[in-house]
Design an enzyme around this catalytic site. Structure first.
Site, mmCIF file in Angstrom:
data_model
loop_
_atom_site.group_PDB
_atom_site.id
_atom_site.type_symbol
_atom_site.label_atom_id
_atom_site.label_comp_id
_atom_site.label_asym_id
_atom_site.label_seq_id
_atom_site.Cartn_x
_atom_site.Cartn_y
_atom_site.Cartn_z
ATOM 1 N N ASP A 183 0.816 -1.211 0.000
ATOM 2 C CA ASP A 183 0.000 0.000 0.000
ATOM 3 C C ASP A 183 0.852 1.264 0.000
ATOM 4 O OD1 ASP A 183 1.000 -0.370 2.558
ATOM 5 O OD2 ASP A 183 -0.937 -0.738 3.482
ATOM 6 N N ASN A 211 -6.931 -3.366 14.624
ATOM 7 C CA ASN A 211 -8.315 -3.617 14.208
ATOM 8 C C ASN A 211 -8.404 -4.757 13.187
ATOM 9 O OD1 ASN A 211 -7.257 -2.476 11.920
ATOM 10 N ND2 ASN A 211 -8.607 -0.687 11.869
ATOM 11 N N HIS A 217 -6.678 -4.997 10.368
ATOM 12 C CA HIS A 217 -6.441 -4.660 8.953
ATOM 13 C C HIS A 217 -5.172 -5.342 8.440
ATOM 14 C CE1 HIS A 217 -4.084 -0.636 9.825
ATOM 15 N NE2 HIS A 217 -3.259 -1.650 9.805
ATOM 16 N N GLU A 273 -9.233 -1.985 5.803
ATOM 17 C CA GLU A 273 -9.788 -1.754 7.127
ATOM 18 C C GLU A 273 -11.023 -2.643 7.333
ATOM 19 O OE1 GLU A 273 -7.942 -0.164 9.007
ATOM 20 O OE2 GLU A 273 -7.640 1.953 8.514
HETATM 21 P P1 PGA Z 1 2.836 -1.947 12.877
HETATM 22 O O1 PGA Z 1 1.683 -1.821 11.791
HETATM 23 O O2 PGA Z 1 3.757 -3.021 12.386
HETATM 24 O O3 PGA Z 1 3.492 -0.597 12.907
HETATM 25 O O4 PGA Z 1 2.185 -2.331 14.168
HETATM 26 C C1 PGA Z 1 1.088 -2.978 11.300
HETATM 27 C C2 PGA Z 1 -0.043 -2.628 10.357
HETATM 28 O O5 PGA Z 1 -0.738 -1.627 10.593
HETATM 29 O O6 PGA Z 1 -0.238 -3.363 9.378
#
Ligand code: PGA
Length: 266
Positions: A67, A136, A138, A143
Site C-alpha cells: 500500500d 483492528n 487490517h 480496514e
Molecule cells: P505496525 O503496523 O507493524 O506498525 O504495528 C502494522 C499494520 O498496521 O499493518
C-alpha cells in the site's frame, strides 16, 4: 493456518528471515510482497545482514508493496516508498526498477490501481507475501468491512488507523486519510503468506484472525481461506489465543517430522 509461537520479536524476525532466505534460494527470481510498519523492521535488518554476508541475494527478485498513502510521492518522508528505500531497498542488491509500490500520485488513481494489479500479474503473481496486522485486524490498508474479495483500490483509513499512525507525522503535518492498497482478494492470490505480529496490543486481533469467525469485521480473518499461511507470533501477541498449547504441539510434531525426514534422506 500454521501458527508458530516464539519467545521474542527477535525470534519472530529470525524465523521470517529463514522463510525469505529459503524462498530466494529455491527461486532467485521470486516475487515478494512486502509490508511497512514497525513490525517488519527487524526482519528487514536481518535480510540486509544476510545479504551483506553473501547468504542471500535479491538480484533477480521483484517486490510489490501492499500500500501507499494517496497523494504522497516517494520523496515524502512519510511515504511508504521512502520507508522501504530506507528500511530495505537501499541496503540490498535489488534492482530499483523491480521494486513496486502503488503509484499514489497518479492523476488517475483508479487506473493506477488497475495498473498495479496488471504489474503483479505480469510478474507472475506474488510467491511470498509478508503481512503485518493492525490492532483492528487490517492487512495492508484493508480496514474492517473491506470486501473479502477486494482488489487494489482507493481505501479510506479508519480514525483508529489514523491515530495509530499519527506517531510518524510531525505536529501539524498533513496526514493522509486515503490510501491505495492491494485488496484482500489480491493478497489471497499470493502462493504463500507470512503474517508477523508482536506485542500485547495485537493479541485481540490475532485471536480474531486465527480463531475466527471469517468476517469482514476482521479483514485478516480472511487468511483462514488461504491454504498456505504462516502466522508468526511472539508470546505477547499469542496471549489471547484459546489454544496456544495445541499450536505449540503441532509445531513440535512438525519439527520432529522434518528432522526424521532429513535423517532418513542422509
Ligand atoms: P505496525 O503496523 O507493524 O506498525 O504495528 C502494522 C499494520 O498496521 O499493518
Amino acid at each position: 493456518m500454521r501458527v508458530v509461537i516464539l519467545n521474542s520479536p527477535d525470534d519472530v524476525a529470525e524465523y521470517a528471515a529463514d522463510l525469505f532466505t529459503r524462498q530466494l534460494t529455491r527461486k532467485p527470481g521470486s516475487v515478494l510482497g512486502l509490508a511497512t510498519g514497525s513490525t517488519p523492521l527487524k526482519l528487514y535488518e536481518k535480510l540486509i545482514e544476510r545479504t551483506a554476508r553473501g547468504e542471500l541475494s535479491f538480484r533477480r527478485a521483484s517486490t510489490f508493496n501492499l500500500d501507499e498513502y494517496l497523494g504522497l510521492d516517494g520523496t515524502h518522508p512519510q511515504s511508504y516508498r521512502y520507508f522501504m528505500n530506507r528500511a530495505l531497498f537501499d541496503h540490498i542488491d535489488i534492482e530499483s526498477g523491480r521494486t513496486y509500490v502503488p503509484n499514489a500520485v497518479s492523476a488517475d488513481p483508479r487506473k493506477a490501481a488497475e495498473d498495479y494489479e496488471q504489474s503483479i500479474r505480469e510478474a507472475g503473481g506474488v510467491d511470498l507475501q509478508l503481512l503485518g496486522i493492525g490492532v483492528n485486524g487490517h492487512i495492508g490498508f484493508n480496514e474492517p468491512y473491506s470486501s473479502l474479495g477486494s482488489r487494489t483500490r482507493i481505501k479510506t483509513l479508519t480514525a483508529r488507523t489514523i491515530a495509530d499512525n499519527a506517531r510518524f507525522f510531525a505536529d501539524g503535518e498533513f496526514q493522509p486519510n486515503l490510501s491505495l492498497t492491494m485488496g484482500i482478494g489480491t493478497i489471497l492470490e499470493a502462493r504463500q503468506i507470512v503474517l508477523l505480529a508482536t506485542g500485547r496490543a495485537k493479541a485481540p486481533a490475532v485471536k480474531d484472525t486465527v480463531e475466527g469467525p471469517v468476517t469482514a469485521k476482521c479483514p485478516s480473518s480472511a487468511l483462514q481461506l488461504h491454504p498456505a499461511v504462516t502466522v508468526l507470533l511472539d508470546a505477547a501477541a499469542a496471549s489471547a489465543l484459546e489454544e496456544p498449547a495445541f499450536f505449540q504441539h503441532i509445531e513440535e510434531l512438525d519439527q520432529a517430522l522434518s528432522t526424521s525426514i532429513s535423517d532418513a534422506a542422509s
